[in-house]
Design a protein around this motif. Structure first.
Motif, PDB file in Angstrom:
ATOM      1  N   MET A  60       0.849  -1.197   0.000  1.00 16.78           N
ATOM      2  CA  MET A  60       0.000   0.000   0.000  1.00 16.78           C
ATOM      3  C   MET A  60       0.883   1.246   0.000  1.00 16.78           C
ATOM      4  SD  MET A  60      -3.189  -0.987   2.549  1.00 16.78           S
ATOM      5  CE  MET A  60      -2.159  -1.551   3.899  1.00 16.78           C
ATOM      6  N   ARG A  61       0.451   2.240  -0.755  1.00 14.51           N
ATOM      7  CA  ARG A  61       1.249   3.449  -0.906  1.00 14.51           C
ATOM      8  C   ARG A  61       1.028   4.366   0.283  1.00 14.51           C
ATOM      9  NH1 ARG A  61       0.500   8.511  -3.108  1.00 14.51           N
ATOM     10  NH2 ARG A  61      -1.685   7.996  -3.567  1.00 14.51           N
ATOM     11  N   SER A  62       2.111   4.917   0.801  1.00 11.10           N
ATOM     12  CA  SER A  62       2.014   5.834   1.933  1.00 11.10           C
ATOM     13  C   SER A  62       1.656   7.230   1.439  1.00 11.10           C
ATOM     14  CB  SER A  62       3.324   5.873   2.717  1.00 11.10           C
ATOM     15  OG  SER A  62       4.378   6.378   1.903  1.00 11.10           O
ATOM     16  N   ILE A  63       0.923   7.957   2.277  1.00 10.47           N
ATOM     17  CA  ILE A  63       0.527   9.316   1.914  1.00 10.47           C
ATOM     18  C   ILE A  63       1.232  10.362   2.776  1.00 10.47           C
ATOM     19  CG2 ILE A  63      -1.739   8.541   1.131  1.00 10.47           C
ATOM     20  CD1 ILE A  63      -2.886   9.595   3.790  1.00 10.47           C
ATOM     21  N   TRP A  64       2.017   9.920   3.751  1.00  8.89           N
ATOM     22  CA  TRP A  64       2.687  10.850   4.666  1.00  8.89           C
ATOM     23  C   TRP A  64       3.814  10.120   5.350  1.00  8.89           C
ATOM     24  CZ3 TRP A  64       3.355  11.245  10.027  1.00  8.89           C
ATOM     25  CH2 TRP A  64       3.610  12.519  10.551  1.00  8.89           C
ATOM     26  N   ASN A  65       4.951  10.757   5.500  1.00  4.35           N
ATOM     27  CA  ASN A  65       6.094  10.184   6.203  1.00  4.35           C
ATOM     28  C   ASN A  65       6.462  11.083   7.378  1.00  4.35           C
ATOM     29  OD1 ASN A  65       6.347   8.063   4.360  1.00  4.35           O
ATOM     30  ND2 ASN A  65       7.708   9.246   3.041  1.00  4.35           N
ATOM     31  N   GLY A  66       6.758  10.474   8.513  1.00  4.22           N
ATOM     32  CA  GLY A  66       7.119  11.259   9.683  1.00  4.22           C
ATOM     33  C   GLY A  66       7.518  10.344  10.816  1.00  4.22           C
ATOM     34  N   ALA A  67       7.173  10.725  12.051  1.00  2.82           N
ATOM     35  CA  ALA A  67       7.535   9.931  13.213  1.00  2.82           C
ATOM     36  C   ALA A  67       6.500  10.105  14.302  1.00  2.82           C
ATOM     37  CB  ALA A  67       8.914  10.329  13.730  1.00  2.82           C
ATOM     38  N   ILE A  68       6.396   9.084  15.162  1.00  2.95           N
ATOM     39  CA  ILE A  68       5.565   9.168  16.356  1.00  2.95           C
ATOM     40  C   ILE A  68       6.457   9.637  17.500  1.00  2.95           C
ATOM     41  CG2 ILE A  68       4.145   7.908  18.005  1.00  2.95           C
ATOM     42  CD1 ILE A  68       3.484   5.923  15.808  1.00  2.95           C
ATOM     43  N   SER A  69       6.035  10.673  18.184  1.00  2.35           N
ATOM     44  CA  SER A  69       6.776  11.170  19.340  1.00  2.35           C
ATOM     45  C   SER A  69       6.124  10.620  20.599  1.00  2.35           C
ATOM     46  CB  SER A  69       6.765  12.703  19.358  1.00  2.35           C
ATOM     47  OG  SER A  69       7.377  13.176  20.531  1.00  2.35           O
ATOM     48  N   PHE A  70       6.819   9.664  21.234  1.00  3.77           N
ATOM     49  CA  PHE A  70       6.327   8.985  22.429  1.00  3.77           C
ATOM     50  C   PHE A  70       7.275   9.350  23.567  1.00  3.77           C
ATOM     51  CE2 PHE A  70       5.902   4.580  24.569  1.00  3.77           C
ATOM     52  CZ  PHE A  70       4.985   5.072  25.470  1.00  3.77           C
ATOM     53  N   GLY A  71       7.048  10.522  24.187  1.00  2.00           N
ATOM     54  CA  GLY A  71       8.013  11.021  25.152  1.00  2.00           C
ATOM     55  C   GLY A  71       9.304  11.360  24.440  1.00  2.00           C
ATOM     56  N   LEU A  72      10.405  10.759  24.879  1.00  8.46           N
ATOM     57  CA  LEU A  72      11.691  10.946  24.212  1.00  8.46           C
ATOM     58  C   LEU A  72      11.946   9.888  23.155  1.00  8.46           C
ATOM     59  CD1 LEU A  72      13.925  11.870  27.299  1.00  8.46           C
ATOM     60  CD2 LEU A  72      12.820  13.401  25.647  1.00  8.46           C
ATOM     61  N   VAL A  73      10.988   8.976  22.979  1.00  5.99           N
ATOM     62  CA  VAL A  73      11.128   7.930  21.969  1.00  5.99           C
ATOM     63  C   VAL A  73      10.542   8.432  20.654  1.00  5.99           C
ATOM     64  CG1 VAL A  73      10.517   5.569  21.340  1.00  5.99           C
ATOM     65  CG2 VAL A  73      10.970   6.152  23.735  1.00  5.99           C
ATOM     66  N   ILE A 128       9.565   7.234  16.758  1.00  4.49           N
ATOM     67  CA  ILE A 128       9.312   6.031  15.969  1.00  4.49           C
ATOM     68  C   ILE A 128       9.038   6.452  14.530  1.00  4.49           C
ATOM     69  CG2 ILE A 128       7.945   3.928  15.791  1.00  4.49           C
ATOM     70  CD1 ILE A 128       6.989   4.475  18.682  1.00  4.49           C
ATOM     71  N   PRO A 129       9.982   6.241  13.620  1.00  5.90           N
ATOM     72  CA  PRO A 129       9.735   6.589  12.212  1.00  5.90           C
ATOM     73  C   PRO A 129       8.592   5.739  11.643  1.00  5.90           C
ATOM     74  CG  PRO A 129      12.075   6.231  12.619  1.00  5.90           C
ATOM     75  CD  PRO A 129      11.354   5.731  13.813  1.00  5.90           C
ATOM     76  N   ILE A 130       7.618   6.390  11.013  1.00  6.20           N
ATOM     77  CA  ILE A 130       6.459   5.673  10.474  1.00  6.20           C
ATOM     78  C   ILE A 130       6.048   6.237   9.118  1.00  6.20           C
ATOM     79  CG2 ILE A 130       5.546   4.946  12.713  1.00  6.20           C
ATOM     80  CD1 ILE A 130       3.751   7.702  10.959  1.00  6.20           C
ATOM     81  N   LYS A 131       5.224   5.450   8.439  1.00  3.49           N
ATOM     82  CA  LYS A 131       4.570   5.880   7.199  1.00  3.49           C
ATOM     83  C   LYS A 131       3.068   5.796   7.413  1.00  3.49           C
ATOM     84  CE  LYS A 131       8.259   4.189   4.146  1.00  3.49           C
ATOM     85  NZ  LYS A 131       8.579   3.272   3.015  1.00  3.49           N
ATOM     86  N   LEU A 132       2.360   6.764   6.892  1.00  4.44           N
ATOM     87  CA  LEU A 132       0.917   6.809   7.039  1.00  4.44           C
ATOM     88  C   LEU A 132       0.264   6.223   5.795  1.00  4.44           C
ATOM     89  CD1 LEU A 132      -0.990   7.993   9.272  1.00  4.44           C
ATOM     90  CD2 LEU A 132      -1.295   9.967   7.760  1.00  4.44           C
TER      91      LEU A 132
END
Length: 362
Positions: free
Chosen positions: A1-14, A16-20
């Protein structure tokens, strides 16, 4: 599936690079506008109001219209310079129980895919933490030129995100509820419960879009040069201003639902009644029931309509026999009274004849 957005999840100081990735897709059939006379396609053209020329997409930008109609140009560079922390980050701000989220706030749904091997560990950590806490994460993110609110939850082994409307975007339902006081009887609620139990549950995967399938069949028939077969459906009755018998409608609905489930081979819903007795008809039958001899109330038969008819016939026969016996007894009594009345003067005369006269004293 093609991603429509690239970024990261900010979980405190963690981080997590993700694709939407879009979690849903629309299967609705779209139509084009055509010229009825010759069937030609009707298209929209983007024309500048000042010079009347058609403008290509590459030359179209953004602008904000003031109250007086003047336009303030806004460029992508202007938007990129805004200090938005969520421009490329899904920032988790809190964790709450899922039942605190009003379904009215639900918007589009997305899957969050781990971007690269380094994201697998923190992605799994957040997923398992959400599972164990039985909570959802509330986050802020920016997409398509605006900051949005989101809810993260676990679906199978994937973190899903639901876009949420901001609380001030939910309208207050003023003037929507029925006006005036409306009372509902317990008997009506009981029938509504019986209908809910009869309908039972449904496998969501078994639900189909009948209208879309009918439209597809119609298009296929017309493409082959034929006329689509029109199935005669049930008549649609207008309910505007119509007074309905709510109890009768509920009773009929329960029977129809049971017949439908029985025809489909579906098992009876747990806790459902075997039969629903119409309450009003039950009262009418009780009022019309005859009384037995001696003033005692008759007991209702446990059978169906045939048993009730037989019991009524037996009661009528018993009442007739009792009346006949009573009339015969009255006739016998009347005859005995008459004989007694005739015998009374004779006995009196006999008594008078045998009574000796008293002698007069000297």
């Amino acid at each position: 599936m093609r991603s429509i957005w690239n970024g990261a999840i900010s979980f405190g100081l963690v981080s997590i690079p993700i694709k939407l990735v879009n979690a849903t897709e629309s299967h609705s059939i779209s139509f084009r506008q055509i010229h009825i006379g010759d069937g030609g396609r009707v298209r929209y053209r983007k024309v500048c109001e000042l010079d009347g020329e058609e403008v290509p997409t590459a030359e179209i930008g953004k602008g904000y219209e003031e109250a007086d109609g003047s336009i303030i140009p806004i460029t992508d560079e202007d938007l990129a310079q805004l200090p938005i922390a969520t421009a490329k980050t899904i920032e988790i701000v809190s964790f709450v129980p899922a039942d605190q989220i009003d379904p009215l706030q639900m918007d589009a749904a997305y899957y969050l895919a781990a971007s690269g091997a380094t994201a697998a560990k923190p992605y799994t950590l957040l997923r398992e933490a959400l599972k164990r806490s039985r909570k959802v994460a509330i986050a802020k993110y920016a997409l398509r030129g605006r900051e949005r609110l989101g809810m993260l939850r676990v679906v199978d082994d994937v973190i899903a995100m639901h876009g949420l409307l901001w609380p001030d975007e939910i309208r207050v339902p003023e003037g929507v509820a029925p006006e005036g006081a409306v009372s509902v009887r317990e008997a009506e609620l009981d029938l509504a419960d019986a209908l809910m139990a009869t309908l039972g549950e449904v496998e969501m995967d078994s639900l189909r879009d009948d209208y879309r399938e009918a439209v597809e069949a119609m298009i296929a028939a017309k493409a082959d040069g034929g006329e689509p077969a029109v199935a005669a459906g049930p008549p649609v009755e207008g309910a505007g201003g119509q007074v309905i018998d709510l109890m009768a409608a509920l009773e009929n609905s329960v029977r129809a639902a049971k017949a439908s489930r029985a025809g489909a081979g579906a098992p009876a819903a747990e806790g459902a009644e075997a039969e629903v007795t119409p309450i009003r008809r039950k009262k009418a039958a009780g009022a019309a029931a005859p009384k037995a001899v001696g003033g005692k109330k008759s007991t209702a038969s446990a059978g169906g309509g045939g048993g009730a008819a037989g019991a009524g016939a037996a009661k009528k026969s018993t009442a007739a026999a009792a009346a006949k016996k009573k009339a015969a007894a009255a006739a016998v009594k009347k005859t005995a009274s008459a004989k007694a009345a005739e015998a009374k003067p004779a006995r009196g005369a006999a008594k008078k004849a045998v009574t000796p006269r008293k002698r007069s004293s000297a």
